[in-house]
Design a protein around this motif. Structure first.
Motif, PDB file in Angstrom:
ATOM      1  N   ARG A  83     -27.182  21.370  10.497  1.00 28.92           N
ATOM      2  CA  ARG A  83     -25.846  20.578  10.627  1.00 28.92           C
ATOM      3  C   ARG A  83     -25.509  19.302  10.339  1.00 28.92           C
ATOM      4  N   SER A  84     -24.602  19.044  10.007  1.00 33.38           N
ATOM      5  CA  SER A  84     -24.360  17.127   9.948  1.00 33.38           C
ATOM      6  C   SER A  84     -23.551  17.116  10.271  1.00 33.38           C
ATOM      7  N   ARG A  85     -23.504  15.445  10.833  1.00 36.83           N
ATOM      8  CA  ARG A  85     -22.620  15.144  12.174  1.00 36.83           C
ATOM      9  C   ARG A  85     -21.275  15.476  11.575  1.00 36.83           C
ATOM     10  N   ARG A  86     -20.969  16.018  12.816  1.00 41.14           N
ATOM     11  CA  ARG A  86     -18.971  16.491  12.583  1.00 41.14           C
ATOM     12  C   ARG A  86     -18.075  15.980  13.510  1.00 41.14           C
ATOM     13  N   VAL A  87     -16.522  16.297  13.057  1.00 40.65           N
ATOM     14  CA  VAL A  87     -15.904  15.593  14.587  1.00 40.65           C
ATOM     15  C   VAL A  87     -15.013  16.658  14.954  1.00 40.65           C
ATOM     16  N   TYR A  88     -14.578  16.749  16.207  1.00 42.29           N
ATOM     17  CA  TYR A  88     -14.582  18.120  16.326  1.00 42.29           C
ATOM     18  C   TYR A  88     -12.621  18.313  16.529  1.00 42.29           C
ATOM     19  N   ARG A  89     -12.260  19.013  15.753  1.00 42.21           N
ATOM     20  CA  ARG A  89     -10.685  19.765  16.106  1.00 42.21           C
ATOM     21  C   ARG A  89     -10.258  21.266  16.853  1.00 42.21           C
ATOM     22  N   GLY A  90      -9.845  21.445  17.184  1.00 43.47           N
ATOM     23  CA  GLY A  90      -9.619  22.460  17.529  1.00 43.47           C
ATOM     24  C   GLY A  90      -8.598  23.464  17.310  1.00 43.47           C
ATOM     25  N   PHE A  91      -8.418  24.672  16.148  1.00 46.42           N
ATOM     26  CA  PHE A  91      -8.233  25.803  15.834  1.00 46.42           C
ATOM     27  C   PHE A  91      -7.627  26.351  16.137  1.00 46.42           C
ATOM     28  N   TYR A  92      -6.530  27.574  15.891  1.00 47.70           N
ATOM     29  CA  TYR A  92      -6.961  28.836  16.333  1.00 47.70           C
ATOM     30  C   TYR A  92      -6.634  29.719  14.849  1.00 47.70           C
ATOM     31  N   PHE A  93      -7.301  30.595  16.040  1.00 47.99           N
ATOM     32  CA  PHE A  93      -7.527  31.608  14.586  1.00 47.99           C
ATOM     33  C   PHE A  93      -6.954  33.275  14.464  1.00 47.99           C
ATOM     34  N   ASP A  94      -6.817  33.771  13.605  1.00 47.82           N
ATOM     35  CA  ASP A  94      -6.200  34.689  13.733  1.00 47.82           C
ATOM     36  C   ASP A  94      -7.541  36.097  13.715  1.00 47.82           C
ATOM     37  N   ASP A  95      -7.182  37.304  14.173  1.00 48.70           N
ATOM     38  CA  ASP A  95      -8.134  38.268  14.808  1.00 48.70           C
ATOM     39  C   ASP A  95      -9.365  38.870  13.922  1.00 48.70           C
ATOM     40  N   ASP A  96      -8.679  39.125  12.675  1.00 46.87           N
ATOM     41  CA  ASP A  96      -9.651  39.302  11.740  1.00 46.87           C
ATOM     42  C   ASP A  96     -10.239  38.133  11.283  1.00 46.87           C
ATOM     43  N   VAL A  97     -10.211  36.721  10.922  1.00 44.23           N
ATOM     44  CA  VAL A  97     -11.054  36.273  10.853  1.00 44.23           C
ATOM     45  C   VAL A  97     -11.564  35.825  11.888  1.00 44.23           C
ATOM     46  N   LEU A  98     -11.055  35.633  13.357  1.00 51.33           N
ATOM     47  CA  LEU A  98     -12.048  35.152  14.332  1.00 51.33           C
ATOM     48  C   LEU A  98     -13.846  36.170  14.249  1.00 51.33           C
ATOM     49  N   ASN A  99     -13.167  37.646  13.833  1.00 54.78           N
ATOM     50  CA  ASN A  99     -13.914  38.569  14.320  1.00 54.78           C
ATOM     51  C   ASN A  99     -15.116  37.913  13.015  1.00 54.78           C
ATOM     52  N   LEU A 112     -20.422  27.717   9.354  1.00 57.43           N
ATOM     53  CA  LEU A 112     -19.932  28.543   8.784  1.00 57.43           C
ATOM     54  C   LEU A 112     -18.575  28.807   8.304  1.00 57.43           C
ATOM     55  N   VAL A 113     -17.607  27.643   9.694  1.00 60.65           N
ATOM     56  CA  VAL A 113     -16.812  27.505   9.490  1.00 60.65           C
ATOM     57  C   VAL A 113     -16.275  26.249   7.994  1.00 60.65           C
ATOM     58  N   ASN A 114     -17.084  25.318   8.165  1.00 61.04           N
ATOM     59  CA  ASN A 114     -16.998  24.020   6.546  1.00 61.04           C
ATOM     60  C   ASN A 114     -17.248  24.731   5.789  1.00 61.04           C
ATOM     61  N   GLU A 115     -18.562  25.699   5.378  1.00 60.00           N
ATOM     62  CA  GLU A 115     -18.393  26.123   3.729  1.00 60.00           C
ATOM     63  C   GLU A 115     -18.130  27.013   3.579  1.00 60.00           C
ATOM     64  N   ALA A 116     -17.097  27.467   5.006  1.00 57.64           N
ATOM     65  CA  ALA A 116     -15.788  28.492   3.926  1.00 57.64           C
ATOM     66  C   ALA A 116     -14.384  27.682   3.284  1.00 57.64           C
ATOM     67  N   LEU A 117     -14.358  26.471   3.653  1.00 59.32           N
ATOM     68  CA  LEU A 117     -13.727  25.533   3.492  1.00 59.32           C
ATOM     69  C   LEU A 117     -13.570  24.819   2.534  1.00 59.32           C
TER      70      LEU A 117
END
Length: 128
Positions: A83-99, A112-117
């Protein structure tokens, strides 16, 4: 053919890496590399492939798709990277994405979220 079918054929000597390479019109080395990227290691004593990756096995995936289209997200789901250096942010996810996010170990969820985005942003030409 599915990944599990290919691996079984190799183990049972019904198909060789060379024949598989000819089938997909690539080199032997490319096939071996693709199998390794799917998280499998070759045990030369037992002459079998066994899963050594982390996360869920991709055995029920079409090998032709996985062989040609394994991307950072697929690899991360199997073998998380540093992992590289990151900055924390909070987000809400839909159930299907969160699964899907919950399938990877806790320490790799951000990756995973960084690579997908990153993949989507590159497709939209927002990132190089």
């Amino acid at each position: 053919m599915l990944v599990k079918e290919i691996l079984n054929k190799i183990i049972l000597n019904e198909m060789t890496i060379k024949e598989l390479a000819e089938l997909y019109n690539v080199s032997d080395r490319t096939i071996q590399s693709k199998i390794k990227k799917l998280g499998y290691g070759w045990d030369s004593k037992k002459r079998i492939y066994h899963y050594v990756g982390e996360g869920p096995e991709l055995v029920d995936v079409d090998f032709s798709i996985s062989a040609n289209k394994v991307d950072a997200i697929d690899i991360l789901l199997q073998n998380p990277k540093d992992r590289s250096r990151r900055v924390y942010r909070g987000f809400y996810f839909d159930d299907d994405v969160l699964n899907i996010i919950d399938r990877v170990p806790k320490s790799y969820k951000s990756e995973l979220v960084n690579e997908a985005l990153r993949k989507v942003f590159k497709e939209k030409r927002l990132l190089d």
